[in-house]
Motif scaffolding. Structure first.
Motif, PDB file in Angstrom:
ATOM      1  N   ARG A 108      23.292  48.811  36.237  1.00  0.00           N
ATOM      2  CA  ARG A 108      24.359  48.245  35.868  1.00  0.00           C
ATOM      3  C   ARG A 108      25.267  47.761  36.926  1.00  0.00           C
ATOM      4  NH1 ARG A 108      29.223  51.893  33.141  1.00  0.00           N
ATOM      5  NH2 ARG A 108      31.036  50.414  33.595  1.00  0.00           N
ATOM      6  N   VAL A 109      25.578  46.305  36.736  1.00  0.00           N
ATOM      7  CA  VAL A 109      26.301  45.728  37.482  1.00  0.00           C
ATOM      8  C   VAL A 109      27.947  46.096  37.267  1.00  0.00           C
ATOM      9  CG1 VAL A 109      27.254  43.445  38.469  1.00  0.00           C
ATOM     10  CG2 VAL A 109      24.833  43.655  37.679  1.00  0.00           C
ATOM     11  N   LEU A 110      28.446  46.878  38.265  1.00  0.00           N
ATOM     12  CA  LEU A 110      30.126  47.173  38.086  1.00  0.00           C
ATOM     13  C   LEU A 110      30.936  46.154  38.273  1.00  0.00           C
ATOM     14  CD1 LEU A 110      29.272  50.745  39.855  1.00  0.00           C
ATOM     15  CD2 LEU A 110      29.708  50.485  37.443  1.00  0.00           C
ATOM     16  N   GLY A 111      30.622  45.037  39.179  1.00  0.00           N
ATOM     17  CA  GLY A 111      31.539  43.893  39.202  1.00  0.00           C
ATOM     18  C   GLY A 111      31.251  43.042  40.559  1.00  0.00           C
ATOM     19  N   SER A 112      31.680  42.114  40.346  1.00  0.00           N
ATOM     20  CA  SER A 112      31.106  41.123  41.671  1.00  0.00           C
ATOM     21  C   SER A 112      32.754  40.408  42.182  1.00  0.00           C
ATOM     22  CB  SER A 112      30.352  39.987  41.190  1.00  0.00           C
ATOM     23  OG  SER A 112      29.524  39.235  42.105  1.00  0.00           O
ATOM     24  N   TYR A 113      33.258  40.765  43.372  1.00  0.00           N
ATOM     25  CA  TYR A 113      34.656  40.434  43.537  1.00  0.00           C
ATOM     26  C   TYR A 113      34.783  40.227  45.009  1.00  0.00           C
ATOM     27  CZ  TYR A 113      33.495  45.216  45.108  1.00  0.00           C
ATOM     28  OH  TYR A 113      32.842  46.479  45.461  1.00  0.00           O
TER      29      TYR A 113
ATOM     30  N   LYS B 131      31.248  40.704  47.201  1.00  0.00           N
ATOM     31  CA  LYS B 131      31.002  41.897  47.147  1.00  0.00           C
ATOM     32  C   LYS B 131      30.279  42.081  45.864  1.00  0.00           C
ATOM     33  CE  LYS B 131      32.483  45.100  50.224  1.00  0.00           C
ATOM     34  NZ  LYS B 131      33.415  46.459  50.599  1.00  0.00           N
ATOM     35  N   THR B 132      29.178  42.699  45.611  1.00  0.00           N
ATOM     36  CA  THR B 132      28.808  43.091  44.426  1.00  0.00           C
ATOM     37  C   THR B 132      28.685  44.777  44.394  1.00  0.00           C
ATOM     38  OG1 THR B 132      27.893  41.138  43.877  1.00  0.00           O
ATOM     39  CG2 THR B 132      26.976  42.883  42.234  1.00  0.00           C
ATOM     40  N   SER B 133      29.044  45.249  43.352  1.00  0.00           N
ATOM     41  CA  SER B 133      28.953  46.891  43.134  1.00  0.00           C
ATOM     42  C   SER B 133      27.775  47.051  42.172  1.00  0.00           C
ATOM     43  CB  SER B 133      29.980  47.709  43.027  1.00  0.00           C
ATOM     44  OG  SER B 133      30.827  47.561  44.224  1.00  0.00           O
TER      45      SER B 133
END
Ligand code: PRE
Length: 385
Positions: free
Chosen positions: A373-378, A289-291
């Motif tokens: 902004r990419v907050l994270g890919s997890y 998932k990416t936020s």
């Protein structure tokens, strides 16, 4: 590690002795029964000689340890062995001897966030923090390795404060964990449900039990976290108030469970985010998932266009949240000079940043986003416990 000295506050209750000022490390509790908003414990240390990884290590650390709510037996049995909690005013004195991963959470022992931290990082050292900001700060200052914070609940919705903090801080989302929240109504031993007039808990927890608490005719009182509510009820030996908290909290603070599973829906799930200083390298070996967070130019259909960059590439959106832009909340409209709110959009989508389609979608979005902004890919958490 050098010994730390706790500055003693004069105890408000005569039966509690403060240690001599040159006493070896020990805890002194300043009890503040009226301040429900401060149910957490604040600990700070002076003369902590070990060089910390952050620049505060050189400064003298004023010590303040405040606990508002603990029964005597809990103080002696449990509180002194609780992990040292962090406050935003003092974050520096928490170097651990342990090689275990240190994970910050908001609340006191027995909070759902603590259980979520344990689920996310089994065998970690869970570090209680007074507020959400404190947990963010603790990671940024290298006092802990990770933070685990609630972001949304299936009944109560989004935890907006944490959306705002994600933007204000520069941490990365490195994982998510779903946690099944099962609330109990608890009170001191000997207190029956009919004796209760009010109930204390975290606002989200109270909202999740809305129907049940209305049925019981209980007045709700909001506090910082569920376990803090249990601790308060126990400490003050309240006879007319109960708490909504976890069965773990009932055990820790010695309360009697009057009702179990009192949430309005049996499938009550809170999603927590795992935060770190470094991003994780996205893979394609499992579901990711990416936020992201972005703001948009103004104009008709602009949000539709923004969301289309994902739809065009068959990328599934799992969450969208909008928050007002804080510094410039209002945007003037050229045509008639009227003003309307400007927003930040938080979007979660099911793809890894390692995938070409995700990269293309964000490149496309950048063409008309004023900020991205990419907050994270997890990895997606598919479990539910
Ligand atoms: O008070 C707690 O025990 C928490 O961990 C906080 C919190 C929240 O902030 O939503 C976490 C999970 C539950 O949904 C209720 C409360």
């Amino acid at each position: 590690m050098a010994a730390s000295r706790i500055v003693a506050h004069p105890p408000p209750y005569p039966h509690r002795q403060s240690p001599p000022s040159d006493a070896p490390p020990s805890l002194n509790l300043t009890l503040n029964p009226k301040r429900y908003r401060n149910l957490g414990i604040r600990a700070s240390l002076r003369g902590h000689e070990e060089k910390n990884k952050n620049d505060l290590a050189d400064k003298p650390h004023s010590v303040e340890l405040r606990a508002t709510s603990t029964p005597d037996d809990v103080v002696s049995r449990d509180l002194l062995s609780l992990p040292r909690p962090l406050s935003s005013t003092q974050l520096s004195a928490s170097v651990s001897d342990s090689s275990r991963l240190r994970v910050a959470y908001q609340g006191v022992r027995g909070a759902y966030s603590e259980s979520a931290a344990q689920k996310a990082y089994p065998n970690c050292e869970a570090v209680p923090c007074e507020q959400f900001d404190t947990a963010f700060d603790a990671v940024e200052r290298w006092l802990v390795d990770r933070a685990v914070l609630p972001i949304e609940n299936s009944l109560g919705g989004s935890i907006h404060r944490n959306y705002d903090l994600l933007l204000r801080h520069s941490l990365h989302i490195v994982g998510e964990v779903n946690f099944a929240v099962r609330h109990c109504l608890m009170a001191n031993h000997g207190v029956k449900r009919e004796d209760l007039k009010r109930v204390l808990s975290h606002p989200q927890a109270l909202a999740q039990c809305e129907n049940t608490l209305t049925k019981f005719g209980l007045v709700r009182e909001a506090v910082d976290d569920t376990a803090g509510a249990a601790k308060h009820v126990a400490y003050h030996k309240l006879q007319d108030a109960g708490a909504v908290a976890s069965s773990a909290a009932a055990k820790i603070y010695g309360l009697n469970i009057l009702d179990q599973d009192i949430q309005d829906d049996s499938d009550n799930v809170t999603r927590f985010l795992m935060l770190a200083r470094e991003p994780m390298i996205p893979g394609t070996d499992r579901r990711f998932k990416t936020s992201i967070v972005f703001s948009l130019e103004e104009g008709p259909g602009i949000l539709f266009k923004a969301l289309a960059v994902f739809a065009l590439r068959q990328i599934n959106l799992t969450k969208i949240e909008s928050r007002p832009l804080r510094n410039q909340p209002l945007r003037a409209d050229d045509s008639n000079n009227s003003k309307y709110f400007d927003y930040l959009f938080y979007v979660d989508f099911e793809a890894s940043m390692a995938e070409q389609s995700a990269q293309n979608a964000l490149r496309h979005l950048k063409e008309f986003a004023t900020f991205l902004r990419v907050l994270g890919s997890y990895p997606v958490d598919t479990s539910l416990t």
